[in-house]
Every structure is written in C-alpha cells, then in structure tokens.
Design a protein around this motif. Structure first.
Motif, PDB file in Angstrom:
ATOM      1  N   LYS A  60     -63.805   5.421  10.174  1.00 13.45           N
ATOM      2  CA  LYS A  60     -63.892   4.156  10.906  1.00 13.45           C
ATOM      3  C   LYS A  60     -65.266   3.993  11.545  1.00 13.45           C
ATOM      4  N   ALA A  61     -65.804   5.065  12.091  1.00  9.82           N
ATOM      5  CA  ALA A  61     -67.092   4.983  12.795  1.00  9.82           C
ATOM      6  C   ALA A  61     -68.235   4.978  11.782  1.00  9.82           C
ATOM      7  N   PRO A  62     -69.103   3.966  11.825  1.00 10.15           N
ATOM      8  CA  PRO A  62     -70.180   3.900  10.840  1.00 10.15           C
ATOM      9  C   PRO A  62     -71.265   4.960  11.069  1.00 10.15           C
ATOM     10  N   SER A  63     -71.461   5.409  12.310  1.00 13.74           N
ATOM     11  CA  SER A  63     -72.546   6.338  12.596  1.00 13.74           C
ATOM     12  C   SER A  63     -72.146   7.794  12.385  1.00 13.74           C
ATOM     13  N   GLY A  64     -70.858   8.077  12.356  1.00 13.09           N
ATOM     14  CA  GLY A  64     -70.411   9.457  12.195  1.00 13.09           C
ATOM     15  C   GLY A  64     -70.181  10.160  13.512  1.00 13.09           C
ATOM     16  N   GLU A  65     -70.515   9.493  14.628  1.00 11.68           N
ATOM     17  CA  GLU A  65     -70.293  10.105  15.944  1.00 11.68           C
ATOM     18  C   GLU A  65     -68.946   9.657  16.484  1.00 11.68           C
ATOM     19  N   GLY A  66     -68.477  10.369  17.495  1.00 13.32           N
ATOM     20  CA  GLY A  66     -67.227  10.002  18.133  1.00 13.32           C
ATOM     21  C   GLY A  66     -66.056  10.719  17.499  1.00 13.32           C
ATOM     22  N   THR A  67     -64.870  10.219  17.810  1.00 14.68           N
ATOM     23  CA  THR A  67     -63.650  10.833  17.314  1.00 14.68           C
ATOM     24  C   THR A  67     -63.543  10.641  15.803  1.00 14.68           C
ATOM     25  N   ASN A  68     -63.056  11.669  15.135  1.00 15.28           N
ATOM     26  CA  ASN A  68     -62.876  11.559  13.684  1.00 15.28           C
ATOM     27  C   ASN A  68     -61.622  10.736  13.395  1.00 15.28           C
ATOM     28  N   THR A  69     -61.806   9.415  13.260  1.00 16.88           N
ATOM     29  CA  THR A  69     -60.691   8.534  12.905  1.00 16.88           C
ATOM     30  C   THR A  69     -60.949   7.989  11.505  1.00 16.88           C
ATOM     31  N   TRP A  70     -59.866   7.815  10.764  1.00 21.14           N
ATOM     32  CA  TRP A  70     -59.973   7.446   9.364  1.00 21.14           C
ATOM     33  C   TRP A  70     -59.150   6.197   9.080  1.00 21.14           C
ATOM     34  N   ASP A  71     -59.649   5.374   8.155  1.00 19.00           N
ATOM     35  CA  ASP A  71     -58.892   4.247   7.608  1.00 19.00           C
ATOM     36  C   ASP A  71     -58.406   4.638   6.224  1.00 19.00           C
ATOM     37  N   ARG A  72     -57.148   4.311   5.918  1.00 15.91           N
ATOM     38  CA  ARG A  72     -56.594   4.589   4.592  1.00 15.91           C
ATOM     39  C   ARG A  72     -56.200   3.258   3.953  1.00 15.91           C
ATOM     40  N   PHE A  73     -56.882   2.905   2.865  1.00 17.69           N
ATOM     41  CA  PHE A  73     -56.595   1.678   2.131  1.00 17.69           C
ATOM     42  C   PHE A  73     -55.991   2.050   0.785  1.00 17.69           C
ATOM     43  N   GLU A  74     -55.075   1.213   0.314  1.00 22.76           N
ATOM     44  CA  GLU A  74     -54.524   1.441  -1.019  1.00 22.76           C
ATOM     45  C   GLU A  74     -54.230   0.110  -1.704  1.00 22.76           C
ATOM     46  N   MET A  75     -54.343   0.144  -3.025  1.00 19.43           N
ATOM     47  CA  MET A  75     -54.024  -1.016  -3.848  1.00 19.43           C
ATOM     48  C   MET A  75     -53.039  -0.545  -4.917  1.00 19.43           C
ATOM     49  N   ARG A  76     -51.923  -1.255  -5.043  1.00 19.77           N
ATOM     50  CA  ARG A  76     -50.903  -0.895  -6.024  1.00 19.77           C
ATOM     51  C   ARG A  76     -51.004  -1.836  -7.215  1.00 19.77           C
ATOM     52  N   ILE A  77     -51.041  -1.244  -8.413  1.00 17.29           N
ATOM     53  CA  ILE A  77     -51.118  -2.030  -9.643  1.00 17.29           C
ATOM     54  C   ILE A  77     -49.840  -1.791 -10.437  1.00 17.29           C
ATOM     55  N   HIS A  78     -49.082  -2.865 -10.666  1.00 18.72           N
ATOM     56  CA  HIS A  78     -47.801  -2.799 -11.366  1.00 18.72           C
ATOM     57  C   HIS A  78     -48.009  -3.236 -12.813  1.00 18.72           C
ATOM     58  N   LYS A  79     -47.251  -2.626 -13.729  1.00 18.95           N
ATOM     59  CA  LYS A  79     -47.435  -2.890 -15.154  1.00 18.95           C
ATOM     60  C   LYS A  79     -46.081  -3.016 -15.840  1.00 18.95           C
ATOM     61  N   ARG A  80     -45.965  -3.988 -16.767  1.00 22.88           N
ATOM     62  CA  ARG A  80     -44.747  -4.208 -17.538  1.00 22.88           C
ATOM     63  C   ARG A  80     -45.109  -4.349 -19.017  1.00 22.88           C
ATOM     64  N   LEU A  81     -44.228  -3.864 -19.887  1.00 23.05           N
ATOM     65  CA  LEU A  81     -44.407  -3.990 -21.336  1.00 23.05           C
ATOM     66  C   LEU A  81     -43.235  -4.770 -21.923  1.00 23.05           C
ATOM     67  N   ILE A  82     -43.540  -5.695 -22.827  1.00 22.46           N
ATOM     68  CA  ILE A  82     -42.517  -6.435 -23.552  1.00 22.46           C
ATOM     69  C   ILE A  82     -42.861  -6.345 -25.032  1.00 22.46           C
TER      70      ILE A  82
END
Length: 122
Positions: free
Chosen positions: A70-92
């Motif tokens: 989360k912190a752009p400079s790298g200083e401070g508390t080590n906090t993290w953002d977790r992003f995810e994208m789900r891709i669904h697929k179907r076959l016919i």
C-alpha cells in the motif's frame, strides 16, 4: 499383382447435401451473469434448429491475483493490497453446417463476453 485405381465415390444424399461440421464455441467473461445468459441464448437457438448440442461445459475459473504494498515509499507498516480478477469460461459443442452456425451466433452478445468459434473436422 494387378494395380488398381481408386474410384471417386460421390457423397451420400446427392450434391446439395450440406457438410456437417463439429463446431466448438468458447465463451469467456469476467461477469458470470452475462456469460450464462449468452450460453442459454446460444443453446436455445441451436435446439430450435434441431441441432445436436452438448454443453455448456463449465471450465475451471482462472483467478489472477496481484499482491502489492500500500505504501508507495516502502516506509511505515507493512500493509498489503490483494487484488484478484476471476475469468469464467464455458464450452459449447455443436454438430451443424457452417451456414446454420452463422445464424445462431448472430444473436446479441452481452458486453464483456468474448466468443471464439472453432471448426474441427476430424
């Protein structure tokens, strides 16, 4: 041994019989609701034309994950953002002439749904 030549045999049903192809339609999307609606419309259109249809087969969902600080400079508390994208697929899978597939796939496709049509003649 006598050599022989192969005789050309015309296809059954005369010259005007349409060639039936094995067609696989692959649908991918991030939105499940739009994807299921397009699948239902394609299957309904194929069944109205009396075609043999198998599917939609639900493939495993791809989950693309990115974890970043989360912190752009790298200083401070080590906090993290977790992003995810789900891709669904179907076959016919369809067994149909290519002209009929053009009519079936001419339906209105929801935004965000990608359609890939593959013809397999093995």
């Amino acid at each position: 041994m006598a050599a022989y030549t192969k005789k050309e045999v015309p296809p059954m049903g005369g010259e005007d019989a349409a060639v039936v192809h094995r067609i696989r339609i692959t649908l991918t999307s991030r939105n499940v609701k739009n994807l299921e609606k397009v699948c239902a419309d394609l299957k309904k259109g194929a069944l109205d034309k009396k075609l043999s249809v198998s599917g939609p087969v639900r493939m495993p969902t791809k989950i693309l994950r990115i974890t970043t600080r989360k912190a752009p400079s790298g200083e401070g508390t080590n906090t993290w953002d977790r992003f995810e994208m789900r891709i669904h697929k179907r076959l016919i899978d369809l067994h149909a002439p290519s002209e009929v597939v053009k009519q079936i796939t001419s339906i209105s496709i929801e935004p965000g749904v990608e359609v890939d049509v593959t013809i397999n003649d093995r």
